[in-house]
Write an enzyme that holds these catalytic residues in place. Structure first.
Site, PDB file in Angstrom:
ATOM      1  N   TYR A 177      22.478  43.736 -39.005  1.00 27.08           N
ATOM      2  CA  TYR A 177      23.186  44.843 -38.591  1.00 27.08           C
ATOM      3  C   TYR A 177      23.988  45.423 -38.774  1.00 27.08           C
ATOM      4  CZ  TYR A 177      21.115  42.299 -34.288  1.00 27.08           C
ATOM      5  OH  TYR A 177      20.428  42.165 -33.669  1.00 27.08           O
ATOM      6  N   GLY A 336      21.863  26.782 -31.786  1.00 23.51           N
ATOM      7  CA  GLY A 336      21.294  27.815 -30.913  1.00 23.51           C
ATOM      8  C   GLY A 336      20.758  27.193 -30.110  1.00 23.51           C
ATOM      9  N   CYS A 379      14.990  29.534 -21.049  1.00 25.06           N
ATOM     10  CA  CYS A 379      14.677  28.995 -22.888  1.00 25.06           C
ATOM     11  C   CYS A 379      13.220  27.779 -21.603  1.00 25.06           C
ATOM     12  CB  CYS A 379      15.407  27.313 -22.233  1.00 25.06           C
ATOM     13  SG  CYS A 379      14.771  25.888 -23.682  1.00 25.06           S
TER      14      CYS A 379
END
Length: 663
Positions: A177, A336, A379
């Site tokens: 980024y 995560g 998810c």
């Protein structure tokens, strides 16, 4: 007996901030969970609060921008404005009540990797770089004054967050980024103060650090996240684990020097990973990556750094995460997707019941895959993720007898949900074991996470008291004997076998039968079908030393059906090349002959490919037979999972959860 996870559960200090344990929630995008002004909405609050209730010591939010003029992205965009103070204050207060601390991840921008659907103007970068998504487009180099304006905006954002009670920030310096584009020579060819050698290229980040400390106070924690190594052979060209190549981005030597300069400048902690968009399967490791695939990156930094170092990357196995800390490879671990699959990951360890953790399958379908499709974050194995309040399970008003036909993932999930809600559940499975499609799908080593999910479901069936009848096929007669109040048909799907010459040849086998070892493939294998099952089967066979040819009727692989998340797609395509799988696109199978297959290209010309075994991976057809027999019963009958529509594990679980929560 002492807890087996004492290192994970031990307190740690970052700067002057004390954390109750060493488990951090890694930053992930909040697609669909924001308010119109770009601040965290009620769904985001519930999402983070669930992880705090689950015992996580530190929550690092997904990225937030500090401005939206220099790099204008479509709204709602994650952005820190004075109006966002109220939302962050309420979030911080709620998390603190459960003993969790919060860092907000702040980004300078996305630069050359910003999605085309998000930007209104030409993309920007540190220099005039090719745009990642379309290299024919050249990014606009940011002017010196624009960078200085960005620096000032970081100070303003940090002041808002500190006033809201947020404990610190993490600078979004990884993954290619905008911060990373400034820090890396392949993207930064500037001649002003923000370019030059490594120290010059880090000037942007170091000015931001000083601005934040000046605005929010010297004790306000600032952590930097960066990749120690980029794993790229060039732009848009990643490098696989173990592949011999010359690093075109940041190498480990420069990464270690970068860590030294960041610590020397005053950063309070370092969060270390690897990769960038050009090798996206490193910072977002799919199932094909090994567990703990980036621990060595953090370990190298930890050898010299005095500030706390966080490791990240497929650390969902608590025994592995504990070992990382016990060996001194890191001070914290960041999870995560593991915390999307099971928000109570830490609580399971506090109870010393790691087997209760619902495993992440690293499919990326419900998280990154959905965000890329412009859908809310969730998810695949936990449909409640991102909608914790509205999708909570409540006890049923009246207990019912629920019959389920099929012990695959859909059948087990609906059985789990129904049992949790207080129903009497009877699960019929005609084969000798539970699992359905999970059994062949979990055979390749790189799909072992599906095997872990299967074992978890089997344990849940036993713990929840589901009556499982193996080797017993549900029939209308058996159903009538049980007098159910509802019946769920999760009979699965069967492989698609085309009506072509040679299909009855014993050398022609569906992919699941090869995976199960029911047929031993010869040395020359043709896999027909370039979707996910075909590509994965081709890699698996090639890893065994087979000479594999992959045939696809479309112009490219992985082009049809359910979209394969970008990270998984890139790595799978690279694996096909790495393992020397021959790929034939724009070819249609017309027949199987004794010596191999007969194909026809777009021009109508025929070609023959020799094969000892022909593996069919052409998709699956739903099995509606039982549903058609039961649908006239005097109780509700629903089809779920592949029996309704052949899809993937996420589709099966989500079907089951949706129906199960309303029984």
């Amino acid at each position: 007996m002492p807890n087996r996870f004492q290192h994970l559960l031990r307190p740690v200090t970052i700067g002057k901030l004390s954390l109750k344990n060493r488990v951090a929630m890694a930053p992930m995008g909040l697609g669909g969970l924001l308010k119109d002004d770009g601040s965290p909405g009620p769904r985001a609050h519930d999402y983070y609060l669930e992880r705090a209730r689950g015992g996580v010591g530190l929550i690092i939010t997904g990225l937030f921008k500090v401005e939206n003029r220099i790099e204008e992205l479509s709204l709602p965009i994650y952005q820190i404005t004075p109006r966002a103070k109220i939302s962050f204050a309420e979030l911080a207060e709620a998390l603190h009540a459960f003993g969790a601390k919060i860092f907000v991840q702040l980004t300078a921008g996305l630069g050359r990797v910003a999605g085309a659907h998000r930007i209104f103007a030409p993309p920007v970068s540190a220099s005039a770089n090719p745009y990642y998504w379309n290299p024919k487009v050249i990014c606009r180099e940011l002017a010196t004054g624009e960078v200085e304006e960005l620096v000032e905006c970081f100070g303003k954002a940090a002041k808002v967050l500190a006033a809201a009670g947020v404990d610190g920030v993490e600078l979004h310096g990884h993954e290619g980024y905008l911060f990373d584009q400034f820090a890396t020579a392949i993207w930064n060819r500037r001649e002003d103060k923000y370019g030059g050698d490594l120290a010059g290229r880090l000037t942007f980040a170091l000015e931001v650090l000083r601005q934040i400390k000046a605005a929010a106070g010297q004790d306000f924690v600032v952590q930097y996240r960066f990749g120690l190594k980029h794993y790229i052979k060039g732009l848009n060209s990643g490098a696989l684990p173990g592949e011999a190549y010359t690093e075109a981005g940041r190498d480990i030597k420069e990464g270690l020097e970068m860590a030294r300069l960041l610590e020397q400048a005053g950063f309070d902690a370092l969060h270390v990973d690897a990769g960038c968009y050009d090798s996206w399967y490193w910072p977002h490791p799919p199932t094909y990556q090994a567990d703990g695939c980036m621990v060595d990156m953090a370990a190298r930094v930890k050898q010299t750094a005095k500030v706390p170092v966080t490791a990240v990357g497929k650390l969902q196995d608590p025994f592995l995460a504990e070992e990382v800390l016990a060996r001194g490879q890191a001070d914290l671990v960041a999870l995560g997707r593991a915390l999307l699959a099971d928000p109570f990951w830490v609580r399971r360890l506090e109870e010393d019941r790691p087997e209760k953790i619902r495993p992440c399958t690293n499919c990326l379908d419900g998280c990154l895959g959905r965000v890329f499709q412009g859908r809310p974050l969730s998810c695949a194995v936990n449909p409640r993720n991102g909608r914790e309040a509205s999708y909570a399970l409540n006890k049923a008003g009246q207990a019912k007898t629920v019959l389920i036909a099929g012990g695959g993932v859909a059948g087990m999930e609906v059985a789990r949900v129904a049992a949790l809600r207080g129903h009497r559940v009877i699960l019929f499975e005609k084969s000798p074991r539970l699992g359905g499609c999970l059994i062949p799908a979990s055979v390749p080593t790189f799909k072992k996470d599906l095997g872990a999910l299967l074992r978890w479901y089997v344990r849940e069936m036993k713990e929840l008291g589901v009556e499982v009848r193996l080797g017993s096929e549900l029939t209308p007669e058996k159903a009538a004997q049980e007098r159910p109040e509802i019946c769920l048909v999760a009979a699965g799907a069967r492989p698609l076998i085309p009506d072509l010459p040679g299909m009855k040849n014993p050398r022609v086998v569906p992919a699941p039968e090869v995976l199960l070892g029911l047929h031993q493939p010869g040395e020359r294998v043709v896999v027909v079908g370039g979707g996910l099952v075909g590509c994965e089967t081709a890699v698996w066979l090639a890893q065994q030393g087979k000479k594999v040819t992959l045939v696809e009727m479309l112009g490219e692989l992985l082009a049809a059906g359910i979209p394969v998340p970008h990270s998984a797609k890139r790595m799978l395509l690279d694996l096909l090349v790495y393992h020397k799988v021959s790929v034939l696109t724009d070819r249609r199978l017309t027949a199987v002959a004794d010596e191999g297959v007969i194909l026809k290209n777009q021009d109508g010309a025929q070609e023959r490919v020799a094969a000892d075994t022909v593996v069919l991976a052409l998709g699956f057809l739903p099995d509606h037979q039982l549903y058609q027999k039961l649908r006239d019963a005097n109780y509700p009958v629903y089809e779920i999972g592949d029996a309704r529509q052949a899809r993937n594990v996420m589709g099966a679980i989500w079907d089951a959860y949706e129906v199960g929560r309303f029984i």
